[in-house]
Scaffold this active site. Structure first.
Site, short mmCIF file in Angstrom:
data_model
loop_
_atom_site.label_atom_id
_atom_site.label_comp_id
_atom_site.label_asym_id
_atom_site.label_seq_id
_atom_site.Cartn_x
_atom_site.Cartn_y
_atom_site.Cartn_z
N SER A 105 47.88 45.45 39.19
CA SER A 105 47.68 46.57 40.36
C SER A 105 49.57 46.78 40.65
CB SER A 105 47.00 46.11 41.50
OG SER A 105 46.60 47.11 42.11
N ASP A 164 36.78 51.22 39.35
CA ASP A 164 37.75 50.71 40.36
C ASP A 164 37.71 51.56 41.55
OD1 ASP A 164 39.89 49.87 41.50
OD2 ASP A 164 41.28 49.46 39.79
N HIS A 191 38.10 46.58 40.46
CA HIS A 191 39.69 46.33 40.70
C HIS A 191 39.55 44.63 40.57
CE1 HIS A 191 43.43 47.50 41.89
NE2 HIS A 191 43.57 46.20 42.69
#
Length: 217
Positions: A105, A164, A191
């Site tokens: 991320s 996500d 995610h």
């Protein structure tokens, strides 16, 4: 011939820590342990009011009392970014060399910009590959300069989730398009770092390709 294990530096996401990232990648690391050694690093900025929660940089103005980050912000400011880059480069200079970087991320977003810096930063010269989970291209305008040219200094594997809800799919795909000859794996989940056999095998094959490309040691 004997092939050495590759050293991989691991960078967590926003509101995470090196410990939480280590836990979330347990299954993956087990599958790759014959090929690589992983070292997890904690971001230097503590997220306000949260325990064991850290950030590599923020997206709201430094004048705000509480610093926050939102990947969707098209901000003109990036408080903490320069400090994190200096922190990482110093760590790599003192503890490297590292062969690759694995990140998630916001950590993957930062890694992509480190790749862009590689040509002019000797401390990054040994980094030849990156594994980017749920990565995205930064929308902060000060970071546009890192994406003006296709990143061809490393081999890249991009793993991201079709559903996500934190990082929109087009942001992950935009990051993929920023690299030359990217290897991609889109899974049906959200995610997180998936631990399915398919993902583990994809990561293992990617690492094997990088190890073999490096030749005997």
């Amino acid at each position: 011939w004997y092939q050495r294990r590759v050293r991989v530096l691991c960078l967590h996401g926003y509101r995470q820590s090196e410990r939480s990232f280590r836990e979330k990648t347990g299954g993956l690391r087990k599958a790759l342990k014959s090929l690589s050694d992983f070292e997890f690093l904690r971001a230097p900025h503590a997220v306000h009011g949260e325990e064991n929660s850290y950030s590599w940089f923020y997206s709201n103005p430094a004048t705000h009392h509480i610093q926050t980050y939102n990947c969707l912000d098209s901000s003109t400011e990036d408080p903490g970014f320069d400090e994190s880059v200096d922190f990482l480069l110093n760590h790599i200079g003192e503890n490297g060399p590292y062969d690759g970087i694995m990140s998630f991320s916001q950590g993957a977003c930062l890694t992509s910009m480190l790749c862009s810096m590689k040509q002019s930063e000797p401390r990054l010269s040994s980094v030849s590959f990156v594994l980017l989970f749920n990565g995205f291209r930064s929308r902060i305008t000060k970071h546009d300069k890192y994406y003006t040219e296709i990143i061809d200094s490393v081999k890249s594997l991009h793993v991201y989730g079709k559903t996500d809800e934190v990082i929109p799919l087009e942001m992950s795909e935009k990051l993929v398009a920023s690299f030359k000859d990217p290897v991609t794996f889109m899974h049906p989940g959200g995610h997180f770092v998936p631990s399915s056999a398919t993902v583990r095998n994809s990561c293992k094959q990617f690492l094997l390709d990088q190890v073999q490309a490096g030749g005997p040691s």
